[in-house]
Write an enzyme that holds these catalytic residues in place. Structure first.
Site, short mmCIF file in Angstrom:
data_model
loop_
_atom_site.label_atom_id
_atom_site.label_comp_id
_atom_site.label_asym_id
_atom_site.label_seq_id
_atom_site.Cartn_x
_atom_site.Cartn_y
_atom_site.Cartn_z
N GLY A 12 0.84 -1.19 0.00
CA GLY A 12 0.00 0.00 0.00
C GLY A 12 0.88 1.25 0.00
O GLY A 12 2.04 1.21 -0.44
N TRP A 14 2.24 2.87 2.52
CA TRP A 14 3.44 2.73 3.38
C TRP A 14 4.24 1.49 2.98
O TRP A 14 5.47 1.51 2.98
CB TRP A 14 3.01 2.67 4.85
CG TRP A 14 4.09 2.68 5.88
CD1 TRP A 14 4.16 1.87 6.98
CD2 TRP A 14 5.24 3.56 5.97
NE1 TRP A 14 5.27 2.18 7.74
CE2 TRP A 14 5.95 3.21 7.14
CE3 TRP A 14 5.75 4.58 5.17
CZ2 TRP A 14 7.14 3.84 7.53
CZ3 TRP A 14 6.93 5.22 5.55
CH2 TRP A 14 7.60 4.85 6.71
N LYS A 272 -2.20 6.32 18.55
CA LYS A 272 -2.21 7.69 18.02
C LYS A 272 -3.22 7.84 16.89
O LYS A 272 -3.72 8.94 16.63
CB LYS A 272 -0.80 8.15 17.61
CG LYS A 272 -0.19 7.39 16.43
CD LYS A 272 -0.59 7.90 15.07
CE LYS A 272 -0.16 6.98 13.95
NZ LYS A 272 -0.73 7.32 12.66
P1 NAD Z 1 -2.98 1.44 2.55
O1 NAD Z 1 -3.83 2.28 3.42
O2 NAD Z 1 -2.40 2.06 1.35
O3 NAD Z 1 -3.91 0.15 2.26
C1 NAD Z 1 -4.17 -0.43 1.13
C2 NAD Z 1 -3.44 -1.75 0.98
O4 NAD Z 1 -4.28 -2.82 1.42
C3 NAD Z 1 -3.16 -2.00 -0.48
O5 NAD Z 1 -1.87 -2.51 -0.65
C4 NAD Z 1 -4.20 -3.04 -0.86
O6 NAD Z 1 -3.79 -3.84 -1.91
C5 NAD Z 1 -4.27 -3.84 0.41
N1 NAD Z 1 -5.46 -4.67 0.52
C6 NAD Z 1 -6.74 -4.37 0.19
N2 NAD Z 1 -7.55 -5.43 0.41
C7 NAD Z 1 -6.75 -6.42 0.88
C8 NAD Z 1 -6.98 -7.75 1.31
N3 NAD Z 1 -8.20 -8.27 1.31
N4 NAD Z 1 -5.94 -8.48 1.75
C9 NAD Z 1 -4.70 -7.95 1.78
N5 NAD Z 1 -4.41 -6.70 1.40
C10 NAD Z 1 -5.43 -5.94 0.96
O7 NAD Z 1 -1.84 0.72 3.39
P2 NAD Z 1 -0.53 1.35 4.02
O8 NAD Z 1 -0.60 2.84 4.03
O9 NAD Z 1 0.63 0.72 3.35
O10 NAD Z 1 -0.63 0.91 5.54
C11 NAD Z 1 -0.07 -0.25 6.08
C12 NAD Z 1 0.18 -0.04 7.55
O11 NAD Z 1 1.14 1.01 7.71
C13 NAD Z 1 -1.05 0.40 8.36
O12 NAD Z 1 -1.02 -0.23 9.61
C14 NAD Z 1 -0.85 1.90 8.55
O13 NAD Z 1 -1.43 2.39 9.74
C15 NAD Z 1 0.67 1.97 8.63
N6 NAD Z 1 1.28 3.26 8.25
C16 NAD Z 1 0.83 3.98 7.19
C17 NAD Z 1 1.46 5.17 6.87
C18 NAD Z 1 1.01 6.02 5.71
O14 NAD Z 1 1.33 7.22 5.70
N7 NAD Z 1 0.31 5.47 4.73
C19 NAD Z 1 2.58 5.59 7.59
C20 NAD Z 1 3.03 4.81 8.63
C21 NAD Z 1 2.37 3.63 8.96
P1 13P Z 2 -2.45 7.94 8.80
O1 13P Z 2 -2.74 6.50 8.60
O2 13P Z 2 -3.48 8.65 9.64
O3 13P Z 2 -2.19 8.68 7.52
O4 13P Z 2 -1.10 8.06 9.63
C1 13P Z 2 0.09 7.87 8.99
C2 13P Z 2 1.14 7.64 10.00
O5 13P Z 2 1.11 6.66 10.69
C3 13P Z 2 2.18 8.68 10.12
O6 13P Z 2 3.20 8.29 10.99
#
Ligand code: NAD
Ligand code: 13P
Length: 416
Positions: A12, A14, A272
Site C-alpha cells: 500500500g 506505506w 495515536k
Molecule cells: P494502505 O492504506 O495504502 O492500504 C491499502 C493496501 O491494502 C493495499 O496494498 C491493498 O492492496 C491492500 N489490501 C486491500 N484489500 C486487501 C486484502 N483483502 N488483503 C490484503 N491486502 C489488501 O496501506 P498502508 O498505508 O501501506 O498501511 C499499512 C500499515 O502502515 C497500516 O497499519 C498503517 O497504519 C501503517 N502506516 C501507514 C502510513 C502512511 O502514511 N500510509 C505511515 C506509517 C504507517
Molecule cells: P495515517 O494512517 O493517519 O495517515 O497516519 C500515517 C502515520 O502513521 C504517520 O506516521
C-alpha cells in the site's frame, strides 16, 4: 556468509514506501543482503491514467485494465498506492504470497491490520523456520478479553521472532525523501548468536528445541512467544541484530533509532490513530490549535497509561515521549495524517468517516476508527472505559452515541 533475502509483505502507501527504502539499502549493502527485494502485492486490476507519464497509446499496458504487479514491474511505480514515486528496479512486485516469502530470512509486514491474520495463516509452513520479522503495522489485535501487538500475533502465528517499526512517517513525505525519523523495536532472544549451522537452510535446525525466553532475559511482551518454538538464525548467516536492522532501514532522509521496547513502539503507532481522529474533529469544528494541542496532550497520557497498565512488564514509558514512535508520530498524525484529514472532512461535511475514506483515499485504508472499536471492546471487557476518557469518547462519537462538540466535557477529569 550467506546474504539475507528480504520480503515486504504489503504494497500500500506505506508498504511501497518501505519497499523503496529497503530496496535502496539492499543495493547499498551487497555484502549483507540479496539485491532483489520481493514485495507481495494484493493483486488487482488498474487502468493507467491518461495523464500518467507512463501512458502511451501504443503500449499494451495502456489499454484498459492491467494487473497491478505487471504495471509495477514494468514502470517501477505503484501507480495506485504510491503514484509519482520511482521504486528501485530491484523491488520486485509479486502477487503470489507463498512465492514472495520463499527463502526470505527477513520478513517485513506492512499492510492494514485487518488483513494480517489471514495472510499469516496462508504463510504458515512456507517460510524459513528461522526467519525474523518486523511489523510496520499500526494497530492492536484484540480478542475479546485479551490484547496483543501485531508483532506478537505474527510471531505466534508463524513461529518466528518479530519486532516493530513505527514513527512519525507520513508515507508520501518519506517517499519523496523528505527528512524524518523512525523507531525500530527489536528484542530477539539471545540464542541467535549460539546457533550451529544446519545442514540445509530449509527444514528444522538442530538447535530448534523449545527455548524459555524468560530465562534468557528476553522481555516477552505478553508471554505469547514463550509458547513458540523459536529457531535460531544459523551461523552461516550474519546475526539479525540491531546493527543489521539499522542497515536495512536507515537512510540519510530516514533516520532510524533501534530500541528494545516493542510494546511501547507498537502501542504508540496504534493508539495515536484514535487520537488523530479526535484531533481531526476539533480542527474541523474550527476550534483552533489550542484545542488540538489539548487533545494531543490528553491522548499522549492515555497512550502511556494504556501501556503501563496492560504491558507492565516490558513497557518503557519514556518511549512515548522520547522516541519518534511516540510523541512525534502523534504530532505528525494530528497535523497531516489520513485519519486526521478524513475526520476533519467528515465533521465539516456532516458525513461518516467511512464515506470520506471511500471518496478520498482511492483504496487506502484508515485504521483509527477500527482501532477505536477494538480498543473499546477490550476496555469494556475490563470495565475500564472511564479510565480512558478520550479513547472511549472517540468510539462513542463514531457510534453516534455522543457528539464531537461535547469532547471537552467527555475528557474532563472527574473531581477527586
Ligand atoms: P494502505 O492504506 O495504502 O492500504 C491499502 C493496501 O491494502 C493495499 O496494498 C491493498 O492492496 C491492500 N489490501 C486491500 N484489500 C486487501 C486484502 N483483502 N488483503 C490484503 N491486502 C489488501 O496501506 P498502508 O498505508 O501501506 O498501511 C499499512 C500499515 O502502515 C497500516 O497499519 C498503517 O497504519 C501503517 N502506516 C501507514 C502510513 C502512511 O502514511 N500510509 C505511515 C506509517 C504507517
Ligand atoms: P495515517 O494512517 O493517519 O495517515 O497516519 C500515517 C502515520 O502513521 C504517520 O506516521
Amino acid at each position: 556468509q550467506r546474504k539475507h533475502k528480504v520480503t515486504v509483505v504489503g504494497s500500500g502507501n506505506w508498504g511501497s514506501t518501505i519497499a523503496k527504502v529497503v530496496g535502496e539499502n539492499t543495493l547499498e549493502h551487497p555484502d549483507l543482503f540479496e539485491r532483489d527485494v520481493q514485495m507481495w502485492v494484493f493483486e488487482e486490476d488498474v487502468e493507467l491514467d491518461k495523464k500518467s507519464k507512463h501512458y502511451n497509446e501504443s503500449s499494451e499496458l495502456s489499454q484498459g485494465k492491467q494487473k497491478l504487479t505487471k504495471v509495477i514491474n514494468t514502470h517501477h511505480e505503484n501507480v495506485k498506492y504510491l503514484p509519482g514515486i520511482a521504486l528501485p528496479h530491484n523491488v520486485i512486485a509479486n502477487p503470489d504470497l507463498i512465492d514472495s516469502v520463499k527463502n526470505s530470512s527477513i520478513l517485513i509486514f506492512n499492510l492494514p491490520h485487518q488483513f494480517i491474520l489471514n495472510l499469516c495463516k496462508q504463510m504458515r509452513g512456507h517460510i524459513l523456520p528461522f526467519a525474523r520479522g518486523i511489523s510496520c503495522i499500526k494497530g492492536v489485535n484484540v480478542e475479546e478479553s485479551a490484547i496483543s501487538l501485531f508483532s506478537e500475533t505474527i510471531g505466534q502465528e508463524l513461529g518466528i521472532y518479530c519486532g516493530a517499526l513505527s514513527g512519525a512517517n507520513i508515507a508520501s513525505e518519506v517517499a519523496l525523501e523528505k527528512f524524518s525519523e523512525t523507531t525500530v523495536a527489536y528484542d530477539p532472544p539471545p540464542m541467535d548468536s549460539q546457533a550451529p549451522t544446519p545442514a540445509t537452510s530449509q527444514g528444522p535446525s538442530p538447535a530448534s528445541s523449545h527455548v524459555d525466553l524468560t530465562k534468557l532475559g528476553h522481555k516477552d511482551v505478553t508471554g505469547k512467544l514463550s509458547k513458540v518454538k523459536l529457531k535460531p538464525v544459523p551461523s552461516e548467516y550474519r546475526a539479525i541484530d540491531h546493527d543489521i536492522m539499522k542497515k536495512l532501514f536507515h537512510r540519510r532522509y530516514f533516520h532510524v533509532r533501534v530500541v528494545s521496547d516493542v510494546a511501547g513502539v507498537s502501542l504508540g503507532g496504534a493508539l495515536k490513530n484514535v487520537v488523530a481522529v479526535a484531533a481531526g474533529w476539533v480542527d474541523g469544528l474550527g476550534w483552533g490549535d489550542n484545542a488540538k494541542a489539548a487533545i494531543m496532550r490528553v491522548g499522549l497520557l492515555e497512550m502511556r497509561d494504556f501501556g503501563n497498565r496492560f504491558f507492565p512488564n516490558t513497557i518503557q514509558p519514556d518511549t512515548f515521549t522520547v522516541e519518534s514512535a511516540g510523541v512525534a508520530d502523534l504530532i505528525t498524525s494530528c497535523s497531516g495524517g489520513r485519519n486526521f484529514r478524513c475526520a476533519k472532512m467528515s465533521i465539516q461535511e456532516g458525513k461518516s468517516i467511512e464515506e470520506i475514506e471511500e471518496r478520498e483515499l482511492n483504496g487506502q485504508k484508515l485504521q483509527g476508527a477500527m482501532t477505536a472499536g477494538e480498543v473499546n471492546k477490550f476496555l469494556r471487557y475490563k470495565g475500564l472505559q472511564k479510565d480512558f476518557p478520550l479513547l472511549s469518547a472517540v468510539y462513542d462519537i463514531l457510534q453516534g452515541k455522543e457528539k464531537a462538540e461535547n469532547l471537552p466535557d467527555l475528557i474532563e477529569p472527574e473531581d477527586e
